[in-house]
Design an enzyme around this catalytic site. Structure first.
Site, PDB file in Angstrom:
ATOM      1  N   GLY A  28       0.819  -1.213   0.000  1.00 31.42           N
ATOM      2  CA  GLY A  28       0.000   0.000   0.000  1.00 31.42           C
ATOM      3  C   GLY A  28       0.855   1.267   0.000  1.00 31.42           C
ATOM      4  CG  PHE A  43       8.018   1.836   3.169  1.00 29.73           C
ATOM      5  CD1 PHE A  43       9.110   2.675   2.953  1.00 29.73           C
ATOM      6  CD2 PHE A  43       6.927   2.337   3.855  1.00 29.73           C
ATOM      7  CE1 PHE A  43       9.113   3.984   3.406  1.00 29.73           C
ATOM      8  CE2 PHE A  43       6.915   3.648   4.319  1.00 29.73           C
ATOM      9  CZ  PHE A  43       8.004   4.473   4.098  1.00 29.73           C
ATOM     10  CB  SER A  46       2.800  -4.379   6.587  1.00 30.18           C
ATOM     11  OG  SER A  46       1.713  -4.957   5.911  1.00 30.18           O
ATOM     12  CG  ASN A  77       0.771   2.512  15.853  1.00 26.14           C
ATOM     13  OD1 ASN A  77       0.106   1.889  16.673  1.00 26.14           O
ATOM     14  ND2 ASN A  77       0.552   2.404  14.543  1.00 26.14           N
ATOM     15  CE1 TYR A  87       4.479  -4.589  10.991  1.00 23.45           C
ATOM     16  CE2 TYR A  87       2.956  -3.606  12.556  1.00 23.45           C
ATOM     17  CZ  TYR A  87       3.712  -3.516  11.408  1.00 23.45           C
ATOM     18  OH  TYR A  87       3.702  -2.352  10.676  1.00 23.45           O
ATOM     19  CE  LYS A 140       7.369  -2.623  10.767  1.00 24.45           C
ATOM     20  NZ  LYS A 140       8.072  -2.461   9.490  1.00 24.45           N
ATOM     21  CB  SER A 176       0.088   5.751   6.280  1.00 26.66           C
ATOM     22  OG  SER A 176       0.229   6.763   5.307  1.00 26.66           O
ATOM     23  NE  ARG A 232      -4.684   2.709  17.284  1.00 23.64           N
ATOM     24  CZ  ARG A 232      -4.118   2.419  16.098  1.00 23.64           C
ATOM     25  NH1 ARG A 232      -4.858   2.385  14.985  1.00 23.64           N
ATOM     26  NH2 ARG A 232      -2.837   2.174  16.016  1.00 23.64           N
TER      27      ARG A 232
HETATM   28  C1  15L Z   1       0.519  -0.684  11.145  1.00 21.54           C
HETATM   29  O1  15L Z   1       1.691  -0.767  11.488  1.00 21.54           O
HETATM   30  C2  15L Z   1      -0.007  -1.476  10.014  1.00 21.54           C
HETATM   31  O2  15L Z   1       0.941  -1.695   9.009  1.00 21.54           O
HETATM   32  C3  15L Z   1      -1.274  -0.863   9.429  1.00 21.54           C
HETATM   33  O3  15L Z   1      -1.904  -1.825   8.611  1.00 21.54           O
HETATM   34  C4  15L Z   1      -2.229  -0.373  10.511  1.00 21.54           C
HETATM   35  O4  15L Z   1      -2.696  -1.447  11.267  1.00 21.54           O
HETATM   36  C5  15L Z   1      -1.508   0.609  11.414  1.00 21.54           C
HETATM   37  O5  15L Z   1      -0.316   0.031  11.930  1.00 21.54           O
HETATM   38  C6  15L Z   1      -2.357   1.117  12.574  1.00 21.54           C
HETATM   39  O6  15L Z   1      -1.968   0.951  13.731  1.00 21.54           O
HETATM   40  O7  15L Z   1      -3.399   1.709  12.306  1.00 21.54           O
END
Ligand code: 15L
Length: 276
Positions: free
Chosen positions: A17, A75, A79, A115, A139, A143, A169, A177
């Site tokens: 994306g 990237f 994800s 985040n 995940y 990060k 994004s 949220r």
């Molecule tokens: C992320 O890190 C994800 O890649 C995305 O798909 C969303 O879930 C985003 O966080 C989020 O927290 O809204």
């Protein structure tokens, strides 16, 4: 001053994306991009750029792709929250390949952190860039590891890196949220431009969010980059008020839905990290 980097830029995750947004946005600026992903690139390849299908697990191919590049916009990888074994290869070993390539080329890295590296901070907290890493799943843990890897490569090898803790994004915010976490595509593209062209960044953290008045996040290295978000989720507030989950865990923490996945702490007692 030219807005075009001297050397080509490697963009991993190009078919995802955000990768597609960046390929389009940076391609339109006339940047020479080396696009890569494990799946085919679904869009027309911008003029002057090329696409190579590759697996982040394949270190030799990643080294070759990075040859001559001055910047790596990383990237690629998993994800979303997935089981540990699925995250391990692309997000841990793959990241090591990216940093080894950057070290060899003397390139800078922008790491698409998330985040979810700090997801278990409560929404009532206002965080600075040096807050504790509190990942909310495998995940998010990858990060957090990636941010620390950047720090190590900066201290040990002088590889500069920008760790962007991306909020949410998407084209538009889709729940309450995201009034706090939304990052517009245009702000993301502008951020990648500044991260690439800024004279010196060392190893820094940026909160990847637009100028949302409901933000959870404060200080970061944006002045060093010369970047400030121009968009805001505020205009969507009227449509998002009722868009909450009703789940006490999910609504308590900044990481939202990810914090509630596989959550097995009993009695609803929130976790705390002891500080001396
Ligand atoms: C992320 O890190 C994800 O890649 C995305 O798909 C969303 O879930 C985003 O966080 C989020 O927290 O809204």
């Amino acid at each position: 001053m030219s807005q075009i980097p001297e050397k080509p830029v490697l963009l991993t995750g190009a078919s995802g994306g955000l990768g597609r947004v960046l390929a389009r946005g940076l391609g339109a600026l006339g940047w020479k991009l080396v696009l890569t992903d494990i799946v085919p690139f679904p869009d027309p390849v911008p003029a002057g750029s090329r696409f190579v299908k590759a697996d982040l697990n394949d270190g030799v191919t990643i080294l070759r792709l990075a040859e001559g590049c001055g910047m790596i916009l990383h990237f690629g990888g998993v994800s979303v929250e997935r089981p540990f074994e699925e995250v391990l290869g692309p997000n841990i070993r793959g990241l090591y390949h990216i940093y080894e390539a950057a070290r060899r080329e003397g390139a800078r890295v922008l790491f698409a952190s998330s985040n979810h590296a700090i997801g278990f901070h409560e929404r009532s907290e206002a965080l600075d860039d040096d807050c504790q890493l509190l990942p909310d799943g495998y995940y998010g843990l990858s990060k957090a590891y990636g941010e620390l890897m950047g720090r190590m490569y900066w201290f040990k090898h002088g590889v500069e890196n920008i760790n962007v803790r991306i909020g949410s994004s998407f084209p538009e915010p889709i729940d309450a949220r995201m009034l706090s976490t939304w990052l517009s595509y245009d702000d993301l593209v502008r951020l990648c431009v500044r991260a690439t062209l800024a004279e010196r960044v060392e190893s820094c953290v940026i909160w990847g969010a637009s100028a949302n008045s409901r933000t959870y996040w404060r200080r970061d290295a944006r002045d060093t980059l010369g970047w400030a978000p121009e968009d805001s989720a505020d205009g969507f507030a009227g449509q998002m008020g009722g868009k909450v989950t009703g789940d006490a865990v999910v609504e308590r923490y900044q990481g939202g839905a990810y914090t509630g996945m596989e959550y097995s702490r009993e009695g609803g007692v929130p976790g705390k990290v002891f500080r001396r």
